[in-house]
Design a protein around this motif. Structure first.
Motif, PDB file in Angstrom:
ATOM      1  N   LEU A   1       0.844  -1.191   0.000  1.00 55.39           N
ATOM      2  CA  LEU A   1       0.000   0.000   0.000  1.00 55.39           C
ATOM      3  C   LEU A   1       0.876   1.237   0.000  1.00 55.39           C
ATOM      4  O   LEU A   1       1.825   1.333   0.789  1.00 55.39           O
ATOM      5  N   THR A   2       0.540   2.174  -0.874  1.00 56.41           N
ATOM      6  CA  THR A   2       1.234   3.452  -0.884  1.00 56.41           C
ATOM      7  C   THR A   2       0.495   4.384   0.058  1.00 56.41           C
ATOM      8  O   THR A   2      -0.728   4.518  -0.033  1.00 56.41           O
ATOM      9  N   LYS A   3       1.239   5.008   0.958  1.00 59.47           N
ATOM     10  CA  LYS A   3       0.632   5.906   1.940  1.00 59.47           C
ATOM     11  C   LYS A   3       0.022   7.114   1.230  1.00 59.47           C
ATOM     12  O   LYS A   3       0.722   7.815   0.508  1.00 59.47           O
ATOM     13  N   PRO A   4      -1.254   7.363   1.480  1.00 58.93           N
ATOM     14  CA  PRO A   4      -1.831   8.597   0.942  1.00 58.93           C
ATOM     15  C   PRO A   4      -1.206   9.810   1.643  1.00 58.93           C
ATOM     16  O   PRO A   4      -0.857   9.731   2.825  1.00 58.93           O
ATOM     17  N   VAL A   5      -1.065  10.907   0.920  1.00 53.17           N
ATOM     18  CA  VAL A   5      -0.485  12.120   1.487  1.00 53.17           C
ATOM     19  C   VAL A   5      -1.483  12.808   2.423  1.00 53.17           C
ATOM     20  O   VAL A   5      -1.124  13.296   3.487  1.00 53.17           O
ATOM     21  N   ASP A   6      -2.744  12.806   2.048  1.00 48.41           N
ATOM     22  CA  ASP A   6      -3.793  13.447   2.843  1.00 48.41           C
ATOM     23  C   ASP A   6      -4.034  12.654   4.131  1.00 48.41           C
ATOM     24  O   ASP A   6      -4.264  11.439   4.072  1.00 48.41           O
ATOM     25  N   PRO A   7      -3.987  13.301   5.299  1.00 44.41           N
ATOM     26  CA  PRO A   7      -4.161  12.585   6.569  1.00 44.41           C
ATOM     27  C   PRO A   7      -5.483  11.811   6.673  1.00 44.41           C
ATOM     28  O   PRO A   7      -5.507  10.696   7.196  1.00 44.41           O
ATOM     29  N   ASP A   8      -6.574  12.385   6.192  1.00 43.44           N
ATOM     30  CA  ASP A   8      -7.866  11.680   6.262  1.00 43.44           C
ATOM     31  C   ASP A   8      -7.868  10.445   5.368  1.00 43.44           C
ATOM     32  O   ASP A   8      -8.407   9.400   5.748  1.00 43.44           O
ATOM     33  N   GLU A   9      -7.250  10.550   4.192  1.00 41.91           N
ATOM     34  CA  GLU A   9      -7.156   9.390   3.302  1.00 41.91           C
ATOM     35  C   GLU A   9      -6.248   8.322   3.905  1.00 41.91           C
ATOM     36  O   GLU A   9      -6.500   7.128   3.763  1.00 41.91           O
ATOM     37  N   PHE A  10      -5.195   8.758   4.593  1.00 44.73           N
ATOM     38  CA  PHE A  10      -4.288   7.818   5.269  1.00 44.73           C
ATOM     39  C   PHE A  10      -5.073   7.023   6.321  1.00 44.73           C
ATOM     40  O   PHE A  10      -4.998   5.793   6.374  1.00 44.73           O
TER      41      PHE A  10
ATOM     42  N   ASP B   1      -8.294   6.538   6.454  1.00 49.01           N
ATOM     43  CA  ASP B   1      -9.256   5.673   5.757  1.00 49.01           C
ATOM     44  C   ASP B   1      -8.580   4.409   5.232  1.00 49.01           C
ATOM     45  O   ASP B   1      -9.140   3.311   5.314  1.00 49.01           O
ATOM     46  N   ALA B   2      -7.369   4.551   4.694  1.00 51.49           N
ATOM     47  CA  ALA B   2      -6.641   3.388   4.161  1.00 51.49           C
ATOM     48  C   ALA B   2      -6.301   2.401   5.273  1.00 51.49           C
ATOM     49  O   ALA B   2      -6.488   1.191   5.127  1.00 51.49           O
ATOM     50  N   VAL B   3      -5.825   2.906   6.407  1.00 53.32           N
ATOM     51  CA  VAL B   3      -5.492   2.033   7.536  1.00 53.32           C
ATOM     52  C   VAL B   3      -6.746   1.323   8.036  1.00 53.32           C
ATOM     53  O   VAL B   3      -6.732   0.114   8.279  1.00 53.32           O
ATOM     54  N   ARG B   4      -7.839   2.029   8.160  1.00 49.55           N
ATOM     55  CA  ARG B   4      -9.080   1.405   8.638  1.00 49.55           C
ATOM     56  C   ARG B   4      -9.592   0.367   7.653  1.00 49.55           C
ATOM     57  O   ARG B   4     -10.116  -0.674   8.063  1.00 49.55           O
ATOM     58  N   ALA B   5      -9.420   0.617   6.369  1.00 53.57           N
ATOM     59  CA  ALA B   5      -9.873  -0.355   5.357  1.00 53.57           C
ATOM     60  C   ALA B   5      -9.084  -1.647   5.444  1.00 53.57           C
ATOM     61  O   ALA B   5      -9.662  -2.740   5.421  1.00 53.57           O
ATOM     62  N   PHE B   6      -7.753  -1.567   5.567  1.00 51.15           N
ATOM     63  CA  PHE B   6      -7.020  -2.835   5.635  1.00 51.15           C
ATOM     64  C   PHE B   6      -7.175  -3.486   6.997  1.00 51.15           C
ATOM     65  O   PHE B   6      -7.145  -4.698   7.104  1.00 51.15           O
ATOM     66  N   GLU B   7      -7.415  -2.698   8.043  1.00 48.62           N
ATOM     67  CA  GLU B   7      -7.700  -3.302   9.348  1.00 48.62           C
ATOM     68  C   GLU B   7      -8.976  -4.135   9.253  1.00 48.62           C
ATOM     69  O   GLU B   7      -9.015  -5.289   9.690  1.00 48.62           O
ATOM     70  N   LYS B   8      -9.991  -3.574   8.648  1.00 39.55           N
ATOM     71  CA  LYS B   8     -11.258  -4.300   8.515  1.00 39.55           C
ATOM     72  C   LYS B   8     -11.056  -5.560   7.670  1.00 39.55           C
ATOM     73  O   LYS B   8     -11.533  -6.637   8.019  1.00 39.55           O
ATOM     74  N   PHE B   9     -10.337  -5.430   6.572  1.00 39.78           N
ATOM     75  CA  PHE B   9     -10.098  -6.582   5.700  1.00 39.78           C
ATOM     76  C   PHE B   9      -9.341  -7.685   6.433  1.00 39.78           C
ATOM     77  O   PHE B   9      -9.771  -8.830   6.477  1.00 39.78           O
ATOM     78  N   TRP B  10      -8.206  -7.341   7.043  1.00 41.70           N
ATOM     79  CA  TRP B  10      -7.339  -8.361   7.649  1.00 41.70           C
ATOM     80  C   TRP B  10      -7.924  -8.966   8.912  1.00 41.70           C
ATOM     81  O   TRP B  10      -7.625 -10.110   9.244  1.00 41.70           O
ATOM     82  N   PHE B  11      -8.743  -8.228   9.646  1.00 38.95           N
ATOM     83  CA  PHE B  11      -9.247  -8.767  10.908  1.00 38.95           C
ATOM     84  C   PHE B  11     -10.734  -9.089  10.904  1.00 38.95           C
ATOM     85  O   PHE B  11     -11.235  -9.662  11.864  1.00 38.95           O
ATOM     86  N   SER B  12     -11.452  -8.746   9.848  1.00 37.32           N
ATOM     87  CA  SER B  12     -12.871  -9.102   9.777  1.00 37.32           C
ATOM     88  C   SER B  12     -13.168 -10.058   8.633  1.00 37.32           C
ATOM     89  O   SER B  12     -14.099 -10.842   8.719  1.00 37.32           O
ATOM     90  N   VAL B  13     -12.400  -9.991   7.571  1.00 41.23           N
ATOM     91  CA  VAL B  13     -12.673 -10.791   6.380  1.00 41.23           C
ATOM     92  C   VAL B  13     -11.726 -11.984   6.281  1.00 41.23           C
ATOM     93  O   VAL B  13     -12.157 -13.122   6.096  1.00 41.23           O
ATOM     94  N   VAL B  14     -10.442 -11.745   6.418  1.00 43.23           N
ATOM     95  CA  VAL B  14      -9.428 -12.780   6.247  1.00 43.23           C
ATOM     96  C   VAL B  14      -9.372 -13.659   7.485  1.00 43.23           C
ATOM     97  O   VAL B  14      -9.517 -13.185   8.609  1.00 43.23           O
ATOM     98  N   ARG B  15      -9.148 -14.926   7.286  1.00 45.79           N
ATOM     99  CA  ARG B  15      -8.936 -15.845   8.413  1.00 45.79           C
ATOM    100  C   ARG B  15      -7.437 -16.033   8.587  1.00 45.79           C
ATOM    101  O   ARG B  15      -6.754 -16.494   7.679  1.00 45.79           O
ATOM    102  N   LEU B  16      -6.917 -15.661   9.752  1.00 45.48           N
ATOM    103  CA  LEU B  16      -5.501 -15.785  10.065  1.00 45.48           C
ATOM    104  C   LEU B  16      -5.271 -17.049  10.878  1.00 45.48           C
ATOM    105  O   LEU B  16      -6.141 -17.486  11.623  1.00 45.48           O
TER     106      LEU B  16
END
Length: 154
Positions: A121-130, A132-147
């Motif tokens: 993932l490329t870090k977005p420059v805008d703090p709000d987009e950054f 949002d990106a962290v929250r999106a992969f948090e949701k994916f890795w800990f709610s969708v993916v089985r570890l």
């Protein structure tokens, strides 16, 4: 992380390897706003990341991370070297690694995947987009993916 019956879910153990204090602050803010209970551990260079993962010295009581967020541009040992050593270690290679970096260079993307990064993932420059990106992969890795559970990884 596992859930069973009435037991509360375990807290996600996340290792953030990042030397930029602003990005550390934004990442902490994003996780605080998220719905996943987690413990975010921060190290600021590649040597400390390797010590944390090996549970060496000051990190002898460090937990095994469920997920690693890895910047490539680090002092001392760079992110590519950390990724290479991590994926070469049979005891650690199953830990998912998300490269979270400012680099948009194609060679960095290719090299990260060649070293078995799970995502880039490329870090977005805008703090709000950054955030949002962290929250999106948090949701994916800990709610969708089985570890794998700790038992499965031993």
């Amino acid at each position: 992380m596992s859930t069973s019956g009435d037991t509360p879910p375990e807290r996600a153990q996340i290792l953030l390897v990042e030397d930029n204090p602003g990005d550390v602050r934004l990442t902490k803010e994003a996780f605080k706003q998220g719905r996943i209970e987690n413990d975010l551990h921060v190290v600021t260079d590649g040597n400390r990341a390797l010590e944390f993962l090996a549970r060496d010295g000051r990190y002898e009581d460090a937990p095994r991370p469920d997920l690693i967020l890895l910047d490539l541009n680090l002092p001392r040992t760079d992110g590519e070297e950390v990724l290479e050593q991590l994926k070469d270690d049979p005891n650690l290679r199953s830990i998912p690694v998300i490269v979270l970096t400012s680099s948009r260079a194609e060679e960095d993307i290719v090299k990260s995947y060649e070293l078995h990064a799970n995502a880039y993932l490329t870090k977005p420059v805008d703090p709000d987009e950054f955030i949002d990106a962290v929250r999106a992969f948090e949701k994916f890795w800990f709610s969708v993916v089985r570890l794998p559970s700790e038992v499965d990884r031993s």
